[in-house]
Design a protein around this motif. Structure first.
Motif, PDB file in Angstrom:
ATOM      1  N   GLU A  29     -13.434  -8.365  51.398  1.00 39.66           N
ATOM      2  CA  GLU A  29     -12.067  -7.508  50.664  1.00 39.66           C
ATOM      3  C   GLU A  29     -12.646  -7.810  49.156  1.00 39.66           C
ATOM      4  O   GLU A  29     -12.169  -6.359  48.709  1.00 39.66           O
ATOM      5  CB  GLU A  29     -11.382  -7.862  51.578  1.00 39.66           C
ATOM      6  CG  GLU A  29     -10.383  -6.927  52.803  1.00 39.66           C
ATOM      7  CD  GLU A  29      -9.161  -8.087  53.141  1.00 39.66           C
ATOM      8  OE1 GLU A  29      -8.414  -8.173  52.363  1.00 39.66           O
ATOM      9  OE2 GLU A  29      -8.663  -7.957  54.142  1.00 39.66           O
ATOM     10  N   PHE A  30     -12.338  -8.475  49.433  1.00 38.35           N
ATOM     11  CA  PHE A  30     -12.816  -9.352  47.752  1.00 38.35           C
ATOM     12  C   PHE A  30     -14.826  -8.231  47.816  1.00 38.35           C
ATOM     13  O   PHE A  30     -14.599  -8.052  46.322  1.00 38.35           O
ATOM     14  CB  PHE A  30     -13.413 -10.723  47.677  1.00 38.35           C
ATOM     15  CG  PHE A  30     -11.794 -11.345  47.605  1.00 38.35           C
ATOM     16  CD1 PHE A  30     -11.023 -10.727  45.981  1.00 38.35           C
ATOM     17  CD2 PHE A  30     -11.631 -12.631  48.492  1.00 38.35           C
ATOM     18  CE1 PHE A  30      -9.623 -11.299  46.006  1.00 38.35           C
ATOM     19  CE2 PHE A  30     -10.487 -12.902  48.081  1.00 38.35           C
ATOM     20  CZ  PHE A  30      -9.113 -12.385  47.423  1.00 38.35           C
ATOM     21  N   GLU A  31     -15.251  -8.527  47.942  1.00 38.52           N
ATOM     22  CA  GLU A  31     -16.223  -7.346  47.886  1.00 38.52           C
ATOM     23  C   GLU A  31     -16.453  -5.931  47.531  1.00 38.52           C
ATOM     24  O   GLU A  31     -17.390  -5.259  47.136  1.00 38.52           O
ATOM     25  CB  GLU A  31     -17.490  -7.561  48.734  1.00 38.52           C
ATOM     26  CG  GLU A  31     -18.054  -9.050  49.449  1.00 38.52           C
ATOM     27  CD  GLU A  31     -18.911  -9.392  50.268  1.00 38.52           C
ATOM     28  OE1 GLU A  31     -19.547  -9.919  51.253  1.00 38.52           O
ATOM     29  OE2 GLU A  31     -18.327  -8.144  51.470  1.00 38.52           O
ATOM     30  N   ALA A  32     -15.328  -5.169  48.374  1.00 37.27           N
ATOM     31  CA  ALA A  32     -15.137  -3.947  48.587  1.00 37.27           C
ATOM     32  C   ALA A  32     -13.869  -3.783  46.873  1.00 37.27           C
ATOM     33  O   ALA A  32     -15.039  -2.698  46.099  1.00 37.27           O
ATOM     34  CB  ALA A  32     -14.033  -3.402  49.240  1.00 37.27           C
TER      35      ALA A  32
ATOM     36  N   LEU B 106     -14.365 -16.268  44.343  1.00 33.96           N
ATOM     37  CA  LEU B 106     -14.371 -17.119  42.898  1.00 33.96           C
ATOM     38  C   LEU B 106     -14.849 -15.205  42.289  1.00 33.96           C
ATOM     39  O   LEU B 106     -13.822 -16.029  40.857  1.00 33.96           O
ATOM     40  CB  LEU B 106     -15.030 -18.105  43.720  1.00 33.96           C
ATOM     41  CG  LEU B 106     -14.928 -18.843  44.616  1.00 33.96           C
ATOM     42  CD1 LEU B 106     -15.838 -19.897  44.582  1.00 33.96           C
ATOM     43  CD2 LEU B 106     -14.164 -20.010  44.112  1.00 33.96           C
ATOM     44  N   LEU B 107     -16.027 -15.129  42.234  1.00 39.79           N
ATOM     45  CA  LEU B 107     -16.370 -14.110  41.484  1.00 39.79           C
ATOM     46  C   LEU B 107     -15.583 -13.494  41.836  1.00 39.79           C
ATOM     47  O   LEU B 107     -15.141 -13.315  40.131  1.00 39.79           O
ATOM     48  CB  LEU B 107     -17.293 -13.284  41.576  1.00 39.79           C
ATOM     49  CG  LEU B 107     -17.884 -12.135  41.410  1.00 39.79           C
ATOM     50  CD1 LEU B 107     -18.561 -12.996  40.208  1.00 39.79           C
ATOM     51  CD2 LEU B 107     -19.359 -11.762  41.960  1.00 39.79           C
ATOM     52  N   TRP B 108     -14.663 -12.743  42.021  1.00 44.33           N
ATOM     53  CA  TRP B 108     -13.231 -12.048  42.079  1.00 44.33           C
ATOM     54  C   TRP B 108     -12.557 -12.734  40.830  1.00 44.33           C
ATOM     55  O   TRP B 108     -11.707 -11.762  39.843  1.00 44.33           O
ATOM     56  CB  TRP B 108     -12.605 -11.371  42.907  1.00 44.33           C
ATOM     57  CG  TRP B 108     -11.724 -10.417  42.221  1.00 44.33           C
ATOM     58  CD1 TRP B 108      -9.987 -10.184  42.959  1.00 44.33           C
ATOM     59  CD2 TRP B 108     -11.222  -9.192  42.092  1.00 44.33           C
ATOM     60  NE1 TRP B 108      -9.260 -10.014  42.277  1.00 44.33           N
ATOM     61  CE2 TRP B 108     -10.198  -8.929  42.245  1.00 44.33           C
ATOM     62  CE3 TRP B 108     -12.791  -8.177  42.232  1.00 44.33           C
ATOM     63  CZ2 TRP B 108     -10.148  -6.927  41.755  1.00 44.33           C
ATOM     64  CZ3 TRP B 108     -12.183  -7.027  41.504  1.00 44.33           C
ATOM     65  CH2 TRP B 108     -11.257  -6.581  40.701  1.00 44.33           C
ATOM     66  N   GLN B 109     -11.967 -14.010  40.677  1.00 43.09           N
ATOM     67  CA  GLN B 109     -11.028 -14.682  39.901  1.00 43.09           C
ATOM     68  C   GLN B 109     -11.789 -14.710  38.601  1.00 43.09           C
ATOM     69  O   GLN B 109     -10.669 -14.764  37.615  1.00 43.09           O
ATOM     70  CB  GLN B 109     -10.860 -15.875  40.433  1.00 43.09           C
ATOM     71  CG  GLN B 109     -10.361 -16.279  41.816  1.00 43.09           C
ATOM     72  CD  GLN B 109     -10.045 -17.564  42.340  1.00 43.09           C
ATOM     73  OE1 GLN B 109     -10.386 -18.597  41.785  1.00 43.09           O
ATOM     74  NE2 GLN B 109     -10.064 -17.499  43.670  1.00 43.09           N
ATOM     75  N   VAL B 110     -13.292 -14.755  38.731  1.00 41.52           N
ATOM     76  CA  VAL B 110     -13.654 -14.358  37.404  1.00 41.52           C
ATOM     77  C   VAL B 110     -13.158 -13.267  35.967  1.00 41.52           C
ATOM     78  O   VAL B 110     -12.907 -12.557  35.152  1.00 41.52           O
ATOM     79  CB  VAL B 110     -14.907 -14.781  37.309  1.00 41.52           C
ATOM     80  CG1 VAL B 110     -15.540 -15.261  35.729  1.00 41.52           C
ATOM     81  CG2 VAL B 110     -15.403 -16.253  37.848  1.00 41.52           C
TER      82      VAL B 110
END
Length: 470
Positions: A18-21, A146-150
């Protein structure tokens, strides 16, 4: 460590998708085409981890470049085993201040074994403020989150908590084109060699389910990969945590049953756990390369005890003698450390004499490098660097002479090789490997790449063989 706590759940992995999307949708809405640069240092396990990072990034909409200046995201995937590699990483982090200045939206990430060390993550936090994301091997499976948080918070994210480690199946992988592939069969290490930081940064041993490994190898063979290496910090411990009475030789036997034209290799193999059954299985399985990388590190029993290697010189030699007896022509390689803390010249020469006695085809040789946090780093070390260099040079002299002698014995013979790429020698434009993983530079057309062929060896030196197709 309970087995049920090792496996990452399907729900948790679905959450990462979901975060990749979300990341992909974010860039699509901006009509942007994100580019990532993944720079990997260290061992094949790090290479395998880097391919998983690229798999998750590809599913997030990224394409790839090798130039950090072109990248919207730069990842340094690091190794903690050698001091030199650490210095290179910090040097590269310094250089990235310039790319960040030219592109303030660029995200810079430090991951891998170095990132898991508290002293390193603290140094990055305080002195490399342009680094946006830091995470260790334990957190690799949740990289998209983690990348989405950034991206969402525009704040720095550090995910370096000490954990036992997990296994996450089904992470996408972007593999190198060609004929070679790496398959991690287990993670972590329980050995705590006194010079090694790996158990502290990669956690305890945990083995993948045999069916998952078999399925991955089967898919690789069907996709055309022909040189497949099984990876683990100590592959001989595979299965000890599964509770199935199923171990590494069993896995090799089952892989060998997969139909196709391919070779299986493995590393690393610890002498304390190597068994005659392993060597018997290697001998009888046609897909298993008759090549053994068995690190001995030192030829002196006192030094081996201080290293916490848990075998003796004679035990190692017994294993080599048996392996050679069931596999005539076995190609042997090893790892060696010279100048371990407290080592004397006489003890270092015991290592040299073992090298002479065994007759290794090649060695990976190192002068001892202290790693903060290990027991050896606190040991008295009276020998000077100049003394250690002298011992090291003697080791190289002996090994190089032996490699040249063994390679010269190939001249005039016909051997089967896998042509795996182009060479940097214009007179021998193709590169190939024997079953024993010896480099053979070839004359021939690029159309041979990816094929097993017979080659007549016409020349040799210390580091390579030269030949032409029969």
């Amino acid at each position: 460590m309970k087995r049920e706590n090792v496996l990452v759940s399907e729900d948790a992995l679905a959450r990462q998708r979901e975060f990749e999307a979300k990341i992909k949708e974010m860039f699509t809405s901006r009509e942007a085409h994100p580019v990532a640069c993944v720079d990997t240092f260290g061992c094949q396990q790090n290479v395998a981890d880097g391919q998983k990072l690229m798999g998750m990034l590809a599913d997030s909409g990224f394409t790839f470049t090798e130039d950090p200046k072109e990248a919207d995201l730069v990842i340094l995937n690091t190794c903690a085993v050698r001091e030199h590699a650490e210095q290179r990483v910090f040097g590269n982090l310094g250089i990235l201040t310039h790319t960040k200045k030219e592109n303030p939206e660029q995200v810079i990430c430090l991951c891998g074994c170095m990132a898991q060390e508290e002293r390193v993550s603290q140094r990055v936090k305080e002195s490399y403020r342009h680094v946006d994301l830091v995470f260790g091997p334990h957190a690799l499976w949740k990289f998209p989150e983690l990348l989405w948080q950034v991206y969402e918070t525009r704040k720095r994210v550090f995910a370096v908590d000490n954990e036992d480690g997990t296994i996450a199946e089904g992470i996408p992988v972007v593999r190198e084109k060609g004929v070679k592939a790496w398959v991690s069969i287990m993670y972590g290490c329980n050995n705590f060699c006194s010079y090694c930081i790996v158990p502290y940064v990669r956690g305890r041993e945990r083995s993948r389910d045999p069916q998952c490994v078999l399925q991955e190898v089967r898919e690789l063979v069907e996709a055309g990969y022909k040189d497949i290496t099984l990876l683990g910090q100590n592959v001989n411990s595979y299965g000890n945590d599964l509770g199935l009475d199923y171990h590494f030789p069993d896995l090799l036997e089952d892989i060998d049953k997969i139909p196709g034209e391919y070779l299986i290799r493995f590393m690393s193999s610890h002498p304390k756990d190597a068994t005659n059954r392993l060597f018997d299985v290697m001998a009888k399985c046609p897909h298993v390369a008759k090549q053994l990388h068995l690190p001995f590190q030192s030829g002196n029993d006192r030094v081996l005890k201080e290293m916490n290697r848990r075998y003796t010189r004679e035990k190692y030699l017994e294993e080599i003698r048996y392996a050679k007896s069931v596999m005539p022509g076995l190609v042997l390689t090893s790892d060696v450390i010279i100048g371990f803390p407290g080592e004397t010249e006489a003890e270092a020469m015991d290592t040299v004499s073992l090298v002479e006695e065994v007759g290794f085809d090649a060695l990976f040789t190192f002068i001892y490098s202290p790693r903060p946090g290990t027991r050896a780093a606190a040991m008295p070390d009276p020998a000077t660097r100049a003394e250690k260099q002298k011992w090291f040079d003697k080791l190289l002299e002996v090994q190089n002479a032996n490699s040249a002698k063994l390679h010269a014995a190939y001249v005039g013979k016909t051997v089967r090789v896998l042509v795996d790429g182009e060479s940097d020698d214009e007179n021998f434009p193709l590169a190939s490997r024997t079953e024993g993983n010896r480099l053979v530079r070839l004359k021939g057309d690029k159309s041979l790449i990816g094929s097993f062929i017979d080659v007549k060896i016409t020349d040799s030196n210390t580091w390579a063989l030269y030949g032409e197709p029969v």
